[in-house]
Design a protein around this motif. Structure first.
Motif, PDB file in Angstrom:
ATOM      1  N   HIS A 176       0.823  -1.221   0.000  1.00 56.44           N
ATOM      2  CA  HIS A 176       0.000   0.000   0.000  1.00 56.44           C
ATOM      3  C   HIS A 176       0.854   1.267   0.000  1.00 56.44           C
ATOM      4  CE1 HIS A 176      -3.725   2.394   1.620  1.00 56.44           C
ATOM      5  NE2 HIS A 176      -3.143   2.958   0.582  1.00 56.44           N
ATOM      6  N   HIS A 236      -4.148   5.256  -6.563  1.00 48.79           N
ATOM      7  CA  HIS A 236      -5.597   5.409  -6.473  1.00 48.79           C
ATOM      8  C   HIS A 236      -6.293   4.952  -7.752  1.00 48.79           C
ATOM      9  CE1 HIS A 236      -5.914   7.334  -2.584  1.00 48.79           C
ATOM     10  NE2 HIS A 236      -4.841   8.047  -2.882  1.00 48.79           N
ATOM     11  N   GLU A 254      -5.232   0.784  -5.016  1.00 48.62           N
ATOM     12  CA  GLU A 254      -6.123   1.102  -3.903  1.00 48.62           C
ATOM     13  C   GLU A 254      -7.454   1.457  -4.528  1.00 48.62           C
ATOM     14  OE1 GLU A 254      -5.098   4.357  -1.270  1.00 48.62           O
ATOM     15  OE2 GLU A 254      -6.542   3.667   0.233  1.00 48.62           O
ATOM     16  N   SER A 262     -10.637   0.623  -0.209  1.00 48.18           N
ATOM     17  CA  SER A 262     -10.780   1.679   0.808  1.00 48.18           C
ATOM     18  C   SER A 262     -11.906   2.637   0.442  1.00 48.18           C
ATOM     19  CB  SER A 262      -9.506   2.517   0.914  1.00 48.18           C
ATOM     20  OG  SER A 262      -8.350   1.736   0.996  1.00 48.18           O
ATOM     21  N   HIS A 272     -13.034   6.509   0.375  1.00 47.53           N
ATOM     22  CA  HIS A 272     -12.462   7.861   0.392  1.00 47.53           C
ATOM     23  C   HIS A 272     -13.491   8.960   0.231  1.00 47.53           C
ATOM     24  CE1 HIS A 272      -8.762   5.610  -0.998  1.00 47.53           C
ATOM     25  NE2 HIS A 272      -8.362   6.214   0.082  1.00 47.53           N
ATOM     26  N   HIS A 298      -7.544   1.217   5.630  1.00 48.05           N
ATOM     27  CA  HIS A 298      -8.020   2.116   6.716  1.00 48.05           C
ATOM     28  C   HIS A 298      -9.528   2.020   6.964  1.00 48.05           C
ATOM     29  CE1 HIS A 298      -8.838   4.932   3.356  1.00 48.05           C
ATOM     30  NE2 HIS A 298      -7.554   4.895   3.043  1.00 48.05           N
ATOM     31  N   ASP A 336       1.054   3.426   3.692  1.00 46.59           N
ATOM     32  CA  ASP A 336       0.272   4.289   2.803  1.00 46.59           C
ATOM     33  C   ASP A 336       1.135   5.480   2.384  1.00 46.59           C
ATOM     34  OD1 ASP A 336      -1.788   5.372   1.388  1.00 46.59           O
ATOM     35  OD2 ASP A 336      -3.157   5.652   3.082  1.00 46.59           O
TER      36      ASP A 336
END
Ligand SMILES: [Zn+2]
Ligand SMILES: [Zn+2]
Length: 568
Positions: A332, A364, A403, A428, A430, A458, A519
Protein backbone atom coordinates in the motif's frame (compact mmCIF):
# COMPACT_ATOMS: atom_id res chain seq x y z
CA UNK A 1 15.44 24.85 12.05
CA UNK A 2 14.56 22.47 9.21
CA UNK A 3 12.48 22.54 6.02
CA UNK A 4 9.37 21.65 7.97
CA UNK A 5 9.71 24.57 10.37
CA UNK A 6 10.40 26.93 7.48
CA UNK A 7 7.27 25.73 5.69
CA UNK A 8 5.30 26.30 8.88
CA UNK A 9 6.44 29.95 9.04
CA UNK A 10 5.67 30.48 5.35
CA UNK A 11 2.21 28.96 5.74
CA UNK A 12 1.49 31.24 8.67
CA UNK A 13 2.63 34.17 6.55
CA UNK A 14 0.24 33.15 3.76
CA UNK A 15 -2.67 32.88 6.20
CA UNK A 16 -1.93 36.32 7.58
CA UNK A 17 -1.51 37.80 4.10
CA UNK A 18 -4.94 36.44 3.18
CA UNK A 19 -6.42 37.80 6.41
CA UNK A 20 -4.98 41.24 5.75
CA UNK A 21 -5.87 41.02 2.06
CA UNK A 22 -2.38 41.54 0.74
CA UNK A 23 -1.54 41.54 -2.97
CA UNK A 24 -2.74 38.23 -4.50
CA UNK A 25 0.40 37.94 -6.64
CA UNK A 26 2.57 38.22 -3.58
CA UNK A 27 0.46 35.55 -1.85
CA UNK A 28 0.84 33.29 -4.86
CA UNK A 29 4.62 33.63 -4.81
CA UNK A 30 4.70 32.42 -1.20
CA UNK A 31 2.36 29.55 -2.05
CA UNK A 32 4.53 28.39 -4.91
CA UNK A 33 7.61 28.56 -2.66
CA UNK A 34 5.89 26.31 -0.13
CA UNK A 35 4.97 23.81 -2.83
CA UNK A 36 8.54 23.80 -4.15
CA UNK A 37 10.11 23.25 -0.74
CA UNK A 38 7.54 20.64 0.19
CA UNK A 39 8.13 18.68 -2.99
CA UNK A 40 11.88 18.87 -3.40
CA UNK A 41 14.76 17.00 -1.86
CA UNK A 42 16.58 20.25 -1.14
CA UNK A 43 17.84 20.99 2.34
CA UNK A 44 17.43 24.74 2.67
CA UNK A 45 19.82 24.90 5.61
CA UNK A 46 22.84 24.08 3.48
CA UNK A 47 22.20 26.64 0.77
CA UNK A 48 23.40 30.20 0.39
CA UNK A 49 21.05 32.90 -0.98
CA UNK A 50 22.40 32.61 -4.54
CA UNK A 51 21.74 28.88 -4.63
CA UNK A 52 18.30 29.40 -3.10
CA UNK A 53 17.28 31.89 -5.77
CA UNK A 54 18.16 29.44 -8.49
CA UNK A 55 15.54 26.95 -7.34
CA UNK A 56 12.50 27.13 -9.58
CA UNK A 57 9.62 28.71 -7.66
CA UNK A 58 11.77 30.65 -5.21
CA UNK A 59 12.55 34.22 -6.18
CA UNK A 60 15.03 36.71 -4.77
CA UNK A 61 12.79 38.16 -2.07
CA UNK A 62 11.65 34.75 -0.78
CA UNK A 63 15.25 33.53 -0.78
CA UNK A 64 16.01 36.41 1.60
CA UNK A 65 12.98 35.54 3.70
CA UNK A 66 14.15 31.93 4.03
CA UNK A 67 17.67 33.08 4.96
CA UNK A 68 16.20 35.31 7.65
CA UNK A 69 14.01 32.51 9.03
CA UNK A 70 17.04 30.21 9.25
CA UNK A 71 19.15 32.85 10.99
CA UNK A 72 16.59 34.53 13.27
CA UNK A 73 13.51 32.31 13.29
CA UNK A 74 11.38 34.98 11.59
CA UNK A 75 11.46 37.94 9.18
CA UNK A 76 10.36 41.60 9.35
CA UNK A 77 7.28 41.30 7.11
CA UNK A 78 5.87 38.42 9.18
CA UNK A 79 6.62 40.24 12.44
CA UNK A 80 4.86 43.34 11.14
CA UNK A 81 1.72 41.37 10.21
CA UNK A 82 1.79 39.58 13.56
CA UNK A 83 1.91 42.89 15.41
CA UNK A 84 -1.18 43.99 13.46
CA UNK A 85 -3.11 40.82 14.36
CA UNK A 86 -4.74 40.21 17.74
CA UNK A 87 -3.04 37.21 19.34
CA UNK A 88 -6.28 35.33 19.97
CA UNK A 89 -7.15 35.56 16.32
CA UNK A 90 -4.23 33.22 15.53
CA UNK A 91 -6.09 30.55 17.48
CA UNK A 92 -9.26 31.25 15.50
CA UNK A 93 -7.18 30.76 12.35
CA UNK A 94 -6.40 27.19 13.47
CA UNK A 95 -10.09 26.27 13.32
CA UNK A 96 -11.03 23.81 10.62
CA UNK A 97 -13.29 25.01 7.83
CA UNK A 98 -12.97 28.71 8.54
CA UNK A 99 -11.22 30.63 5.74
CA UNK A 100 -9.46 34.01 6.09
CA UNK A 101 -12.34 35.93 4.48
CA UNK A 102 -14.81 34.71 7.09
CA UNK A 103 -12.34 35.33 9.91
CA UNK A 104 -11.86 38.87 8.71
CA UNK A 105 -15.63 39.46 8.73
CA UNK A 106 -15.90 38.08 12.26
CA UNK A 107 -13.05 40.32 13.36
CA UNK A 108 -14.11 43.54 11.65
CA UNK A 109 -17.91 43.23 12.00
CA UNK A 110 -18.26 41.61 15.43
CA UNK A 111 -14.89 42.54 16.95
CA UNK A 112 -14.04 38.88 17.59
CA UNK A 113 -10.39 38.37 18.56
CA UNK A 114 -10.41 35.01 20.37
CA UNK A 115 -12.02 31.57 20.24
CA UNK A 116 -13.79 32.38 23.49
CA UNK A 117 -15.45 35.46 21.99
CA UNK A 118 -16.30 33.49 18.87
CA UNK A 119 -18.12 30.84 20.91
CA UNK A 120 -20.13 33.51 22.72
CA UNK A 121 -21.09 35.17 19.45
CA UNK A 122 -22.18 31.79 18.04
CA UNK A 123 -24.23 30.98 21.12
CA UNK A 124 -26.04 34.31 20.96
CA UNK A 125 -26.78 33.77 17.27
CA UNK A 126 -24.83 36.84 16.11
CA UNK A 127 -22.67 34.80 13.76
CA UNK A 128 -25.65 33.29 11.95
CA UNK A 129 -26.96 36.81 11.28
CA UNK A 130 -23.78 37.90 9.50
CA UNK A 131 -24.00 38.23 5.74
CA UNK A 132 -22.71 35.05 4.08
CA UNK A 133 -22.79 32.97 7.28
CA UNK A 134 -26.20 31.58 8.30
CA UNK A 135 -27.23 28.97 10.85
CA UNK A 136 -25.42 26.09 9.16
CA UNK A 137 -22.04 27.86 9.15
CA UNK A 138 -22.59 28.85 12.77
CA UNK A 139 -23.24 25.23 13.75
CA UNK A 140 -20.11 24.14 11.88
CA UNK A 141 -18.07 26.74 13.77
CA UNK A 142 -19.48 25.58 17.12
CA UNK A 143 -18.60 21.98 16.28
CA UNK A 144 -15.06 23.03 15.26
CA UNK A 145 -14.64 25.03 18.48
CA UNK A 146 -15.77 22.09 20.59
CA UNK A 147 -13.45 19.74 18.70
CA UNK A 148 -10.52 22.12 19.19
CA UNK A 149 -11.25 22.47 22.91
CA UNK A 150 -11.46 18.71 23.41
CA UNK A 151 -8.10 18.22 21.67
CA UNK A 152 -6.25 20.97 23.48
CA UNK A 153 -2.88 19.79 24.78
CA UNK A 154 -3.17 16.46 22.93
CA UNK A 155 -0.54 15.25 20.49
CA UNK A 156 -0.11 12.34 18.16
CA UNK A 157 2.41 9.86 19.50
CA UNK A 158 4.54 10.54 16.42
CA UNK A 159 4.52 14.30 16.99
CA UNK A 160 5.88 13.98 20.50
CA UNK A 161 8.08 10.89 20.23
CA UNK A 162 11.39 12.55 19.40
CA UNK A 163 10.98 15.21 22.04
CA UNK A 164 10.03 12.66 24.70
CA UNK A 165 13.11 10.56 24.00
CA UNK A 166 15.30 13.67 24.09
CA UNK A 167 13.95 14.58 27.50
CA UNK A 168 14.36 10.96 28.56
CA UNK A 169 18.05 11.15 27.63
CA UNK A 170 18.51 14.45 29.48
CA UNK A 171 16.87 13.06 32.61
CA UNK A 172 19.11 10.00 32.51
CA UNK A 173 22.19 12.21 32.25
CA UNK A 174 21.21 14.04 35.41
CA UNK A 175 19.75 11.22 37.50
CA UNK A 176 21.59 8.18 36.15
CA UNK A 177 20.70 5.69 33.42
CA UNK A 178 19.00 3.19 35.72
CA UNK A 179 17.15 5.69 37.85
CA UNK A 180 14.84 7.06 35.21
CA UNK A 181 12.04 5.21 33.47
CA UNK A 182 9.16 6.29 31.27
CA UNK A 183 5.69 5.51 32.62
CA UNK A 184 2.13 6.55 31.76
CA UNK A 185 0.47 6.66 28.36
CA UNK A 186 3.67 7.33 26.45
CA UNK A 187 5.35 4.25 27.92
CA UNK A 188 2.37 2.24 26.65
CA UNK A 189 2.77 3.76 23.16
CA UNK A 190 -0.77 5.13 23.07
CA UNK A 191 -1.67 6.80 19.77
CA UNK A 192 -2.62 10.12 21.40
CA UNK A 193 -0.57 11.61 24.21
CA UNK A 194 -1.63 14.42 26.53
CA UNK A 195 0.88 13.90 29.33
CA UNK A 196 4.50 12.75 29.50
CA UNK A 197 5.35 10.93 32.68
CA UNK A 198 8.52 9.59 34.28
CA UNK A 199 9.42 7.69 37.41
CA UNK A 200 12.67 8.81 39.01
CA UNK A 201 14.52 6.83 41.66
CA UNK A 202 15.80 9.08 44.41
CA UNK A 203 16.50 8.93 48.13
CA UNK A 204 16.41 12.73 48.33
CA UNK A 205 13.21 14.12 46.89
CA UNK A 206 13.76 17.80 47.55
CA UNK A 207 17.16 17.64 45.86
CA UNK A 208 15.59 15.87 42.88
CA UNK A 209 12.90 18.54 42.74
CA UNK A 210 15.55 21.26 42.64
CA UNK A 211 17.40 19.47 39.86
CA UNK A 212 14.18 19.21 37.83
CA UNK A 213 13.60 22.93 38.15
CA UNK A 214 17.05 23.55 36.74
CA UNK A 215 15.95 21.99 33.43
CA UNK A 216 15.35 24.56 30.75
CA UNK A 217 11.86 25.00 29.33
CA UNK A 218 9.89 23.36 32.16
CA UNK A 219 7.33 25.11 34.33
CA UNK A 220 6.26 23.55 37.62
CA UNK A 221 2.68 23.83 38.78
CA UNK A 222 3.15 24.08 42.56
CA UNK A 223 -0.55 23.71 43.31
CA UNK A 224 -0.66 20.31 41.59
CA UNK A 225 2.72 19.12 42.90
CA UNK A 226 3.41 17.20 46.09
CA UNK A 227 6.57 15.86 47.76
CA UNK A 228 6.27 12.69 45.65
CA UNK A 229 5.19 14.33 42.41
CA UNK A 230 6.46 17.17 40.25
CA UNK A 231 3.60 18.35 38.06
CA UNK A 232 3.81 21.01 35.42
CA UNK A 233 4.36 21.35 31.73
CA UNK A 234 6.87 21.67 28.97
CA UNK A 235 6.73 25.20 27.58
CA UNK A 236 7.14 24.53 23.89
CA UNK A 237 5.25 22.62 22.69
CA UNK A 238 2.98 22.91 25.69
CA UNK A 239 2.37 19.45 27.06
CA UNK A 240 1.70 18.31 30.62
CA UNK A 241 4.62 16.69 32.47
CA UNK A 242 4.72 14.53 35.57
CA UNK A 243 7.80 13.30 37.42
CA UNK A 244 7.22 10.80 40.19
CA UNK A 245 9.97 10.65 42.81
CA UNK A 246 10.36 7.37 44.70
CA UNK A 247 13.06 5.62 46.74
CA UNK A 248 14.59 2.33 45.69
CA UNK A 249 12.32 0.05 47.75
CA UNK A 250 9.15 1.35 46.10
CA UNK A 251 10.53 1.79 42.60
CA UNK A 252 9.44 -1.51 41.01
CA UNK A 253 5.95 -1.36 42.55
CA UNK A 254 5.48 2.17 41.30
CA UNK A 255 6.81 1.24 37.88
CA UNK A 256 4.25 -1.56 37.52
CA UNK A 257 1.40 0.61 38.75
CA UNK A 258 2.32 3.73 36.79
CA UNK A 259 2.70 1.87 33.50
CA UNK A 260 -0.76 0.30 33.83
CA UNK A 261 -4.11 1.66 32.70
CA UNK A 262 -6.88 1.76 35.35
CA UNK A 263 -8.61 -1.11 33.51
CA UNK A 264 -5.48 -3.25 33.77
CA UNK A 265 -5.06 -2.48 37.49
CA UNK A 266 -8.68 -3.43 38.20
CA UNK A 267 -8.55 -6.61 36.13
CA UNK A 268 -9.17 -9.79 38.19
CA UNK A 269 -5.97 -11.81 38.45
CA UNK A 270 -5.82 -14.64 40.97
CA UNK A 271 -7.97 -15.63 43.97
CA UNK A 272 -10.19 -12.60 43.83
CA UNK A 273 -7.18 -10.31 43.65
CA UNK A 274 -6.73 -7.62 41.04
CA UNK A 275 -3.52 -6.80 39.18
CA UNK A 276 -3.16 -3.79 41.51
CA UNK A 277 -3.05 -6.18 44.47
CA UNK A 278 -0.29 -8.16 42.84
CA UNK A 279 1.73 -5.06 42.01
CA UNK A 280 1.48 -3.80 45.61
CA UNK A 281 2.00 -7.13 47.38
CA UNK A 282 5.66 -6.67 48.36
CA UNK A 283 8.80 -4.80 47.39
CA UNK A 284 9.95 -6.57 44.22
CA UNK A 285 13.49 -6.44 42.89
CA UNK A 286 12.33 -6.58 39.26
CA UNK A 287 9.02 -6.35 37.33
CA UNK A 288 9.55 -9.95 36.16
CA UNK A 289 9.52 -11.14 39.76
CA UNK A 290 5.99 -9.81 40.31
CA UNK A 291 4.54 -11.87 37.45
CA UNK A 292 6.59 -14.93 38.32
CA UNK A 293 5.30 -14.98 41.90
CA UNK A 294 1.75 -14.63 40.60
CA UNK A 295 2.32 -17.62 38.31
CA UNK A 296 1.85 -15.46 35.24
CA UNK A 297 3.75 -14.76 32.09
CA UNK A 298 5.53 -11.39 31.95
CA UNK A 299 3.21 -8.74 30.44
CA UNK A 300 5.08 -6.26 28.23
CA UNK A 301 4.46 -2.61 29.19
CA UNK A 302 2.46 -1.65 26.11
CA UNK A 303 -0.06 -4.44 26.75
CA UNK A 304 -1.04 -3.26 30.25
CA UNK A 305 -4.42 -1.98 29.09
CA UNK A 306 -6.93 -4.43 30.57
CA UNK A 307 -8.01 -5.97 27.27
CA UNK A 308 -6.87 -9.54 26.81
CA UNK A 309 -3.40 -9.55 28.32
CA UNK A 310 -4.17 -10.69 31.87
CA UNK A 311 -6.16 -13.75 30.80
CA UNK A 312 -3.51 -14.64 28.22
CA UNK A 313 -0.67 -14.20 30.72
CA UNK A 314 -2.45 -16.45 33.21
CA UNK A 315 -2.69 -19.18 30.59
CA UNK A 316 0.86 -18.51 29.38
CA UNK A 317 -0.51 -17.73 25.94
CA UNK A 318 0.84 -14.23 25.32
CA UNK A 319 2.26 -14.13 21.80
CA UNK A 320 5.75 -12.97 20.91
CA UNK A 321 4.97 -9.50 19.60
CA UNK A 322 5.92 -8.43 16.08
CA UNK A 323 9.03 -6.27 15.63
CA UNK A 324 10.20 -3.86 12.94
CA UNK A 325 12.79 -6.39 11.77
CA UNK A 326 10.08 -8.99 11.11
CA UNK A 327 8.64 -6.94 8.25
CA UNK A 328 9.91 -8.11 4.88
CA UNK A 329 8.07 -5.79 2.54
CA UNK A 330 5.88 -2.72 2.30
CA UNK A 331 2.38 -2.88 0.83
CA UNK A 332 0.00 0.00 0.00
CA UNK A 333 2.04 2.88 -1.39
CA UNK A 334 1.46 5.59 -3.95
CA UNK A 335 3.63 6.93 -6.75
CA UNK A 336 3.45 9.86 -9.17
CA UNK A 337 1.06 7.71 -11.23
CA UNK A 338 -1.59 9.03 -8.80
CA UNK A 339 -1.02 11.51 -5.97
CA UNK A 340 2.40 10.35 -4.74
CA UNK A 341 5.41 12.63 -4.57
CA UNK A 342 7.98 10.19 -6.00
CA UNK A 343 8.20 8.07 -9.12
CA UNK A 344 7.72 4.33 -9.14
CA UNK A 345 11.47 3.87 -9.53
CA UNK A 346 12.28 6.21 -6.65
CA UNK A 347 9.75 4.48 -4.42
CA UNK A 348 11.14 1.05 -5.32
CA UNK A 349 14.82 1.92 -4.96
CA UNK A 350 14.33 3.54 -1.58
CA UNK A 351 12.33 0.52 -0.40
CA UNK A 352 15.08 -1.83 -1.60
CA UNK A 353 17.81 0.33 -0.03
CA UNK A 354 16.05 0.11 3.32
CA UNK A 355 16.50 -3.67 3.13
CA UNK A 356 12.98 -4.74 2.19
CA UNK A 357 12.39 -7.56 -0.33
CA UNK A 358 9.34 -6.13 -2.04
CA UNK A 359 7.13 -3.11 -2.55
CA UNK A 360 3.40 -3.22 -3.13
CA UNK A 361 2.39 -0.24 -5.18
CA UNK A 362 -1.29 0.65 -4.98
CA UNK A 363 -2.10 3.99 -6.54
CA UNK A 364 -5.60 5.41 -6.47
CA UNK A 365 -8.31 4.03 -8.74
CA UNK A 366 -10.17 5.90 -11.45
CA UNK A 367 -12.99 7.39 -9.39
CA UNK A 368 -10.46 9.26 -7.24
CA UNK A 369 -10.14 12.00 -9.84
CA UNK A 370 -8.88 14.46 -7.19
CA UNK A 371 -5.93 12.13 -6.60
CA UNK A 372 -5.16 11.41 -10.25
CA UNK A 373 -6.71 7.96 -10.09
CA UNK A 374 -5.59 5.50 -12.78
CA UNK A 375 -7.70 4.82 -15.86
CA UNK A 376 -7.19 1.57 -17.73
CA UNK A 377 -4.56 2.98 -20.11
CA UNK A 378 -2.54 4.34 -17.19
CA UNK A 379 -2.73 0.96 -15.45
CA UNK A 380 -1.25 -0.69 -18.52
CA UNK A 381 1.59 1.81 -18.62
CA UNK A 382 2.30 1.29 -14.95
CA UNK A 383 2.30 -2.50 -15.29
CA UNK A 384 4.75 -2.27 -18.15
CA UNK A 385 7.08 -0.09 -16.11
CA UNK A 386 6.77 -2.46 -13.14
CA UNK A 387 7.78 -5.41 -15.31
CA UNK A 388 10.83 -3.58 -16.62
CA UNK A 389 11.85 -2.42 -13.15
CA UNK A 390 11.39 -5.93 -11.79
CA UNK A 391 13.88 -7.27 -14.33
CA UNK A 392 16.36 -4.57 -13.42
CA UNK A 393 15.94 -4.64 -9.64
CA UNK A 394 15.63 -8.43 -9.14
CA UNK A 395 15.59 -10.16 -6.72
CA UNK A 396 13.71 -7.13 -5.38
CA UNK A 397 10.11 -7.17 -6.60
CA UNK A 398 7.31 -4.68 -7.10
CA UNK A 399 3.85 -6.21 -6.71
CA UNK A 400 1.10 -4.75 -8.86
CA UNK A 401 -1.66 -3.40 -6.67
CA UNK A 402 -4.31 -0.73 -6.67
CA UNK A 403 -6.12 1.10 -3.90
CA UNK A 404 -9.61 0.69 -5.24
CA UNK A 405 -12.21 3.14 -4.07
CA UNK A 406 -15.19 1.45 -2.50
CA UNK A 407 -18.05 3.20 -4.26
CA UNK A 408 -21.24 4.32 -2.55
CA UNK A 409 -22.95 0.97 -3.09
CA UNK A 410 -19.91 -1.04 -1.93
CA UNK A 411 -18.76 -2.08 -5.39
CA UNK A 412 -15.15 -1.73 -6.48
CA UNK A 413 -13.95 0.79 -9.01
CA UNK A 414 -13.12 -1.38 -12.07
CA UNK A 415 -14.80 -4.22 -13.94
CA UNK A 416 -13.64 -7.72 -12.97
CA UNK A 417 -11.40 -8.16 -16.01
CA UNK A 418 -9.38 -5.11 -14.92
CA UNK A 419 -9.32 -6.12 -11.25
CA UNK A 420 -7.93 -9.51 -12.36
CA UNK A 421 -4.77 -7.83 -13.68
CA UNK A 422 -3.48 -6.91 -10.21
CA UNK A 423 -1.53 -9.06 -7.75
CA UNK A 424 -3.46 -7.54 -4.87
CA UNK A 425 -6.18 -4.99 -4.18
CA UNK A 426 -6.51 -2.68 -1.22
CA UNK A 427 -10.15 -1.61 -0.97
CA UNK A 428 -10.78 1.68 0.81
CA UNK A 429 -13.48 4.30 1.28
CA UNK A 430 -12.46 7.86 0.39
CA UNK A 431 -15.70 9.64 -0.42
CA UNK A 432 -19.14 10.25 1.11
CA UNK A 433 -17.84 9.65 4.62
CA UNK A 434 -21.01 10.90 6.25
CA UNK A 435 -22.78 7.59 6.92
CA UNK A 436 -24.53 5.91 9.82
CA UNK A 437 -23.24 2.60 11.19
CA UNK A 438 -25.64 0.51 9.16
CA UNK A 439 -24.81 2.17 5.85
CA UNK A 440 -21.05 2.19 6.45
CA UNK A 441 -21.01 -1.44 7.55
CA UNK A 442 -23.11 -2.57 4.58
CA UNK A 443 -20.85 -0.67 2.19
CA UNK A 444 -17.70 -2.29 3.62
CA UNK A 445 -19.33 -5.74 3.73
CA UNK A 446 -20.04 -5.68 0.01
CA UNK A 447 -16.42 -4.72 -0.69
CA UNK A 448 -15.14 -7.49 1.58
CA UNK A 449 -17.37 -10.03 -0.20
CA UNK A 450 -15.85 -9.00 -3.52
CA UNK A 451 -13.39 -11.83 -4.24
CA UNK A 452 -10.84 -9.37 -5.61
CA UNK A 453 -10.40 -7.53 -2.30
CA UNK A 454 -7.13 -8.68 -0.73
CA UNK A 455 -6.77 -6.09 2.02
CA UNK A 456 -9.33 -3.81 3.66
CA UNK A 457 -7.68 -0.35 3.78
CA UNK A 458 -8.02 2.12 6.72
CA UNK A 459 -11.37 0.64 7.85
CA UNK A 460 -12.91 3.73 9.49
CA UNK A 461 -11.26 6.58 7.58
CA UNK A 462 -10.47 8.40 10.83
CA UNK A 463 -7.84 11.10 11.11
CA UNK A 464 -6.75 11.30 14.73
CA UNK A 465 -7.27 14.72 16.34
CA UNK A 466 -8.75 15.90 13.02
CA UNK A 467 -11.91 13.96 12.36
CA UNK A 468 -13.66 10.89 13.69
CA UNK A 469 -14.04 7.97 11.35
CA UNK A 470 -17.39 6.88 10.01
CA UNK A 471 -19.00 4.51 12.52
CA UNK A 472 -18.71 0.81 11.69
CA UNK A 473 -19.75 -2.42 13.36
CA UNK A 474 -16.22 -3.68 13.94
CA UNK A 475 -17.19 -7.19 14.89
CA UNK A 476 -19.33 -7.75 11.81
CA UNK A 477 -16.59 -6.36 9.56
CA UNK A 478 -13.88 -8.49 11.13
CA UNK A 479 -16.05 -11.63 10.98
CA UNK A 480 -16.67 -11.00 7.28
CA UNK A 481 -12.93 -10.56 6.65
CA UNK A 482 -12.37 -13.91 8.37
CA UNK A 483 -15.01 -15.59 6.22
CA UNK A 484 -13.71 -14.15 2.94
CA UNK A 485 -10.02 -14.41 3.74
CA UNK A 486 -9.44 -10.67 3.56
CA UNK A 487 -6.54 -9.16 5.50
CA UNK A 488 -7.13 -5.94 7.43
CA UNK A 489 -4.72 -3.07 7.27
CA UNK A 490 -3.26 -1.20 10.17
CA UNK A 491 -2.69 1.99 8.26
CA UNK A 492 0.57 3.13 9.85
CA UNK A 493 0.22 6.80 8.98
CA UNK A 494 0.35 8.35 12.48
CA UNK A 495 -2.82 10.33 11.75
CA UNK A 496 -4.71 7.12 11.00
CA UNK A 497 -3.49 4.03 12.91
CA UNK A 498 -6.65 2.43 11.60
CA UNK A 499 -7.62 -0.49 12.31
CA UNK A 500 -7.62 0.71 15.90
CA UNK A 501 -5.41 -1.50 18.11
CA UNK A 502 -8.37 -2.15 20.40
CA UNK A 503 -9.80 -4.38 17.66
CA UNK A 504 -6.61 -6.10 16.58
CA UNK A 505 -6.83 -8.82 19.21
CA UNK A 506 -10.35 -9.74 18.18
CA UNK A 507 -9.26 -9.92 14.53
CA UNK A 508 -6.42 -12.25 15.52
CA UNK A 509 -8.75 -14.55 17.43
CA UNK A 510 -10.75 -14.86 14.19
CA UNK A 511 -7.56 -15.68 12.26
CA UNK A 512 -7.60 -12.48 10.24
CA UNK A 513 -4.16 -11.48 8.98
CA UNK A 514 -3.04 -7.90 9.61
CA UNK A 515 -1.02 -5.88 7.07
CA UNK A 516 1.06 -3.01 8.46
CA UNK A 517 0.96 -0.46 5.64
CA UNK A 518 2.53 3.01 5.62
CA UNK A 519 0.27 4.29 2.80
CA UNK A 520 3.35 6.26 1.73
CA UNK A 521 2.84 9.06 -0.75
CA UNK A 522 6.49 9.91 -0.33
CA UNK A 523 9.59 7.68 -0.26
CA UNK A 524 10.63 9.33 3.00
CA UNK A 525 7.63 8.12 4.99
CA UNK A 526 8.28 4.37 4.89
CA UNK A 527 9.44 4.78 8.49
CA UNK A 528 5.78 5.20 9.46
CA UNK A 529 5.76 1.40 9.53
CA UNK A 530 7.28 1.86 12.99
CA UNK A 531 4.04 3.44 14.31
CA UNK A 532 2.02 0.61 12.82
CA UNK A 533 4.24 -1.89 14.60
CA UNK A 534 3.79 -0.05 17.92
CA UNK A 535 -0.02 -0.19 17.78
CA UNK A 536 -0.02 -3.70 16.28
CA UNK A 537 1.94 -4.84 19.34
CA UNK A 538 -0.64 -3.18 21.59
CA UNK A 539 -3.24 -5.40 19.97
CA UNK A 540 -1.08 -8.50 20.52
CA UNK A 541 0.06 -8.85 16.90
CA UNK A 542 2.69 -11.50 16.24
CA UNK A 543 4.97 -12.02 13.26
CA UNK A 544 2.92 -15.07 12.15
CA UNK A 545 -0.23 -13.01 11.77
CA UNK A 546 1.41 -10.08 9.97
CA UNK A 547 0.86 -10.29 6.23
CA UNK A 548 3.94 -8.33 5.21
CA UNK A 549 6.15 -10.38 7.50
CA UNK A 550 5.93 -12.97 4.70
CA UNK A 551 9.09 -12.97 2.61
CA UNK A 552 8.95 -12.27 -1.12
CA UNK A 553 8.38 -15.88 -2.18
CA UNK A 554 5.76 -16.50 0.45
CA UNK A 555 4.01 -13.27 -0.51
CA UNK A 556 3.99 -14.34 -4.16
CA UNK A 557 2.43 -17.69 -3.24
CA UNK A 558 -0.11 -15.98 -0.99
CA UNK A 559 -1.30 -13.63 -3.73
CA UNK A 560 -1.37 -16.40 -6.36
CA UNK A 561 -3.30 -18.81 -4.16
CA UNK A 562 -5.78 -16.15 -3.26
CA UNK A 563 -6.36 -15.23 -6.88
CA UNK A 564 -6.77 -18.90 -7.82
CA UNK A 565 -9.85 -19.15 -5.58
CA UNK A 566 -11.71 -16.50 -7.58
CA UNK A 567 -14.36 -18.13 -9.75
CA UNK A 568 -14.32 -16.66 -13.21
ZN1 LIG B 1 -6.66 5.51 1.20
ZN1 LIG C 1 -3.53 5.01 0.08
Amino acid sequence: MDNKSIIKKLKLTIQLMELHEENPFKIRSYQSAVITIDRGEISLMEMNPEELQKINGIGKSIAEVIRSIIETGSFPYLEEMLSNTPEGLLEVMQLKGLGPKKIKTLWKELGITSTHELMEACQSGQVADLKGFGKKTQDTIIAALEFQASNLGKYLYAEIEELAFQLDGNLKEVFGENNVVRVGDFARNLEIISNLEWLIKTENRSEANTKLNEFEGLTQNYRLSSPFTWNGHLNDPEIALTFRLYPEEMFVNEFLIRTSSPEHLNFPANDGQTMAHIYRKKAYTSPEEAYEEAGMQYIPTELREGYFEVEAAKEHKLPKLVENEDLKGILHNHSTYSDGKHSLREMAEQCRDLGYEYLGISDHSQTAVYAGGLDVAKIERQHQEIEELNKELAPFKIFKGIESDILGDGSLDYPDEVLAKFDFIVSSIHSVLNMDTQKATARLLRAIQNPYTTILGHPTGRLLLRRDGYPIDHKTIIDACAKHNVAIEINANPWRLDLDWRWVHYALTQNVMIAINPDSHDKNTYNHMHYGVLVGRKGGLSKDMTLNALDKNEMEVYFEKRKATIKK
